[in-house]
Every structure is written in C-alpha cells, then in structure tokens.
Write an enzyme that holds these catalytic residues in place. Structure first.
Site: not given
Length: 251
Positions: A212-214, A63
């Site tokens: 996206y991705e947090g 991540d």
C-alpha cells in the site's frame, strides 16, 4: 464517481454516468473492503475537488500522511498484538522439559516460554514493538512542531526530519511487522495456521501494507532520490547532527 448524475434537483431525473463494474477484486484476507474494476470504456463525468493544478501536490502530501498515520502506525499496532498474543500462548502451551531441568514440575511438561528459541523470538518481537513505538512518538512530536512551532526555522527543521523519515517509518515498520508475525506463527507452531487462533489473519493483514501507498522498494527510491539527493543531503545532515548531538549527551 457516481453511477447516476442528477439532472434536476427538484425532480428525480438522472442520467447514467459512464461507469460500469467489470469485476470485483478478491484480495488475500480482505473480505470486507471491496475494490471494483471499471471496464466501461465510456466517457465519465467527475468533479474537481480542491484548487485547480494543485491536485498532485495535495495527493503527494496525503500519501505522506497515510504512510505515517495509517500504514506505519498500523504496522506498529499489529507488531504489538502479535507479541502480546505470542507471549500469552508461550506461557500456556506445554511442550517438553527445559534443558536445564523442569521449570513447572507440577505439570506434565514445561511451558514453551522456557525454551531458548521461543524466548529469542519473543524478545525480538518486544524489542521491535518498543523501538517502533518510540520512533513513531518521536515522529509525531516533530509533526506537532512542524504545525505549531513558534519559530519558522524550528518548524522547517521538524518538517524536514518528518519528510526524510516518512519512507523509513512506512517501509521499516511494515517490513518488520511481517517478520515479527512470522515469529508469532512460529511460536504458535501448527496452531499458527489455524484461523481460530488468529495469528494467520495477522500475517495476511501485515503483508498488504508492504504494498500500500507505494511498495517498500519505492520507499527506498523516495528516500534516496527525493529526500536525500533532492536537496544534496541537507535533510540527512540535519538528522545526522541530531543523532550525533543526542549520542554525545548520553555519553
């Protein structure tokens, strides 16, 4: 996760895995990338990838990598293309005369690049694109140091700086990308909403990476909770020392 599970490598005998597509998610502007929703409710077979009990650590590391290499850099790239297209359009689009007198007297009107607010938006786009490029180059340099520095303490210092600033790279560059695309759409005027001019697609592409991705608010929690308070500000002090030293050298 496969739909069918082979039962014998020598013959094409298969069992059906417990996977069923319940629906396909339709996303704003994302037409070539399918996401499906599994609604089978049955037991499914999967396979272990990597070492046991180390999946979460690897997942977090992946991540972190995607936040820099994929989302941060994609944010920078879209900021740059929005600026370049806005600049070309502003040079070609004719509308009104400059308040200080005609700048293109041979034409029916002046190009909009001569108007103050258009210039402000273009210069803002340019500033963020160039600053973002410098920021990500610096981060990439420290990633190289982390991976190949001859001195272990030097590699650790670089790793700490990258870890500290990863949520900043992800959140700042994707947040600002949306703002810079809004400038681009404003420069285009009504053409900004017309698909054939391309700017509206950039706006939609830019918006998803804030999620996206947090989401970017989660990046703020990561920065404060894990990267700053997690080691009682040790990484932040390293960064502060670097900034102070660099500033003193320039002065």
């Amino acid at each position: 996760m496969p739909k069918f599970i082979p039962t014998d490598a020598r013959v094409l005998l298969v069992n059906v895995n417990g996977v069923k597509c319940g629906s396909i998610e339709h996303k704003n502007g994302h037409y070539g990338k399918l996401h499906v929703r599994d609604q089978s409710g049955q037991r499914r077979n999967g396979w272990l990838v990597g070492e046991p009990n180390k999946g979460l650590k690897r997942h977090v590391r992946d991540d972190e990598t995607r936040r820099v290499s994929a989302l941060g850099m994609q944010g920078l790239g879209l900021t740059e293309i929005a600026y370049q297209n806005s600049l070309v359009y502003a040079k070609e689009r004719l509308q009104m005369r400059s308040l200080t007198g005609p700048k293109a007297p041979e034409k029916a009107a002046d190009p909009i690049i001569v108007h103050p607010d258009v210039r402000r938006m273009l210069l803002t786009q340019k500033a963020y694109a160039e600053a973002g490029r410098a920021f990500t180059y610096w981060a990439a340099l420290n990633i190289d140091k982390e991976l190949s520095h001859a001195d272990e303490s030097g590699a650790q210092d670089a790793a700490d700086l990258v870890a500290l600033l990863t949520p900043v790279i992800k959140a700042f560059l994707t947040d600002q990308r949306v703002r810079r695309h809004e400038h681009g759409m404003q420069i285009y005027g009504g053409h900004g909403f017309i698909a054939e001019w391309g700017m509206e697609q950039y706006v939609r592409d830019a918006r998803i990476n804030m999620i996206y991705e947090g989401t970017n608010s989660i990046q703020a929690l990561d920065l404060l909770g894990r990267k700053i308070l997690g080691d009682m500000g040790a990484k932040l002090k390293k960064f502060g020392k670097l900034v102070t030293t660099s500033w003193k050298k320039k002065v």
